[in-house]
Write a protein that holds these residues in place. Structure first.
Motif, PDB file in Angstrom:
ATOM      1  N   CYS A  32       0.826  -1.203   0.000  1.00 45.10           N
ATOM      2  CA  CYS A  32       0.000   0.000   0.000  1.00 45.10           C
ATOM      3  C   CYS A  32       0.866   1.260   0.000  1.00 45.10           C
ATOM      4  O   CYS A  32       2.088   1.183  -0.041  1.00 45.10           O
ATOM      5  CB  CYS A  32      -0.938  -0.007   1.199  1.00 45.10           C
ATOM      6  SG  CYS A  32      -2.108  -1.384   1.164  1.00 45.10           S
ATOM      7  N   HIS A 202       4.063   0.907  -1.800  1.00 37.31           N
ATOM      8  CA  HIS A 202       3.677   0.435  -3.138  1.00 37.31           C
ATOM      9  C   HIS A 202       4.700  -0.567  -3.662  1.00 37.31           C
ATOM     10  O   HIS A 202       5.047  -0.582  -4.843  1.00 37.31           O
ATOM     11  CB  HIS A 202       3.533   1.609  -4.116  1.00 37.31           C
ATOM     12  CG  HIS A 202       2.339   2.473  -3.842  1.00 37.31           C
ATOM     13  ND1 HIS A 202       2.314   3.819  -4.108  1.00 37.31           N
ATOM     14  CD2 HIS A 202       1.133   2.171  -3.306  1.00 37.31           C
ATOM     15  CE1 HIS A 202       1.145   4.316  -3.756  1.00 37.31           C
ATOM     16  NE2 HIS A 202       0.416   3.343  -3.268  1.00 37.31           N
ATOM     17  N   PRO A 223      -0.185   1.938  -7.739  1.00 40.70           N
ATOM     18  CA  PRO A 223      -1.592   1.702  -8.103  1.00 40.70           C
ATOM     19  C   PRO A 223      -1.911   2.303  -9.456  1.00 40.70           C
ATOM     20  O   PRO A 223      -1.361   3.333  -9.851  1.00 40.70           O
ATOM     21  CB  PRO A 223      -2.365   2.401  -6.980  1.00 40.70           C
ATOM     22  CG  PRO A 223      -1.434   3.477  -6.502  1.00 40.70           C
ATOM     23  CD  PRO A 223      -0.054   2.901  -6.633  1.00 40.70           C
TER      24      PRO A 223
END
Length: 435
Positions: A32, A202, A223
């Motif tokens: 994330c 990420h 993303p």
């Protein structure tokens, strides 16, 4: 030592801080864009050692609906293991140590996050009190104070409780806190960075290989689109403050790798021959500002509450109120309307009109746990690979063990686990599962 941590949830970020504080060179990898972006994002924020007792104790306390009969049977069977009592006692001591460690970190680092003290378990009927009595007796054996309150005494602790709602009494847990877990995680992250910890957001870890040193293959996976308000989590744009990452798989070597990956752990461990019966449970929460009325200063809760009948928690998070329901096996990432309806009903039962529903935030997160309800903490049996997983079977309690477990595993990796203040973890290691 060069140490990699996989996962930047509350377990991973606290472990990063503890290892950095011991002088290690730490790198944290997370898929994330920030810390506490998934299972730790909007949990109930409860840190309560008493609630770490296994839910297989009759009625103490329910952690929500949705568990299958087969899973309940596995948990009850695990509780009958001859070593279960000692393991549960060590779990309880770890939870107590974790609360103390949290308080020490808050004071020593001068952390200022939203928090209040105390937890009240609400009992609607006399039958509920009888159901939890074995749990109360167990708490007494462990030396933890759990004060039985009358309905009037409950309303003295929480003046905002609805006087028209039937209330038999409650259990007040003074040794407990409720607060903003995500805010705490971000502050601990900053403290870890000051000690030299690097965060690689990420970034997806593709595989790990045991050895001396251990190997880790990771890949930068930004993303393709930003998550919107209807997704299961939201995240801050923190990835920009890390070093630019090359595209494609990259391999690095570390003296130790600590797996704190939660729902991503099974896929990383299975190629190592570590096949765990990890179940994924989903929790939902709703959060909104408290309504401010000068004539009713206690319209909402002062601290944390748990509705014993439904297993739904009610937490005071700064000037907001949060309800959390957990323990659902439903694999859908979407929040079930029935769960939202039930949380709204519980809020209306106890604190009608307390929430500004027009600014409501809904969240759904995932946790993993094992049939015996115990965490995995310590060596994996594979050289250079360590485990810090499955702390709690719900989104409601995922903060309870984090600080203590991080301190314990950091001591073990550093070779100073004999410290007088470090609790024993016998029964919480992978060896109990014989994998």
């Amino acid at each position: 030592m060069r140490i990699a941590i996989i996962g930047a949830g509350i377990a991973g970020v606290t472990t990063a801080f503890e290892l950095s504080a011991r002088g290690h060179q730490v790198t944290v990898f997370d898929r994330c864009g920030s810390v506490a972006a998934e299972g730790s994002f909007a949990n109930a924020g409860i840190v309560a050692p008493a609630l770490a007792l296994p839910w297989t104790m009759p009625g103490w306390p329910s952690l929500g609906a949705g568990r299958s009969f087969g899973w309940q049977w596995q948990r009850r069977r695990a509780a009958q293991d001859k070593n279960a009592a000692a393991a549960h006692e060590n779990l309880f001591k770890l939870a107590q140590f974790s609360l103390q460690r949290l308080q020490t970190l808050r004071r020593s680092l001068q952390l200022d996050f939203e928090r209040t003290e105390g937890q009240l378990v609400l009992l609607r009927t006399e039958r509920e009190l009888k159901q939890i009595q074995p749990g109360l007796d167990r708490l007494a054996q462990f030396g933890l104070s759990a004060k039985l309150l009358s309905a009037e005494e409950c309303r003295a602790v929480e003046p905002g409780l609805n006087p028209d709602q039937a209330l038999h009494g409650g259990i007040h847990l003074a040794q407990a806190e409720v607060g903003n877990c995500r805010q705490f995680a971000h502050q601990i992250r900053v403290a870890a960075q000051r000690l030299g910890t690097q965060f690689r957001f990420h970034t997806t870890v593709r595989s790990i290989s045991p050895g001396t040193p251990a190997q880790l293959v990771h890949e930068y996976t930004p993303p393709t689109e930003q998550p919107g308000p209807s997704t299961r989590y939201a995240e801050s744009k923190d990835a920009a403050d890390t070093h630019p990452a090359p595209h494609g798989p990259q391999q690095d070597s570390f003296d130790a790798i600590v797996v704190c990956a939660g729902t991503g752990a099974a896929a990383l461990l299975q190629p190592l021959g570590i096949k765990l019966a990890l179940a994924t449970l989903h929790g939902s929460s709703l959060t909104a500002p408290l309504r401010q009325l000068e004539a009713h200063p206690d319209l909402g809760p002062r601290a944390g509450l748990l509705d014993q009948a439904t297993g739904i928690s009610i937490s005071r998070i700064g000037q907001r109120i949060r309800l959390c329901q957990s323990g659902e096996f439903d694999a859908s990432p979407r929040i079930r309307p029935a769960a939202m309806t039930q949380m709204h009903k519980v809020l209306d039962d106890w604190f009608p009109g307390a929430m500004q529903a027009g600014q409501l935030q809904q969240w759904r997160g995932s946790q993993v746990h094992l049939p015996d309800g115990l965490p995995l903490l310590g060596q994996s049996g594979r050289s250079g690979v360590w485990l810090n997983l499955a702390h709690e079977p719900s989104a409601m309690l995922s903060w309870t063990l984090a600080c203590g477990a991080a301190s314990v595993i950091s001591s073990q990796i550093s070779g100073d686990q004999a410290g007088a203040d470090i609790p024993a973890t016998t029964g919480l290691e992978l060896s109990r599962l014989a994998v």
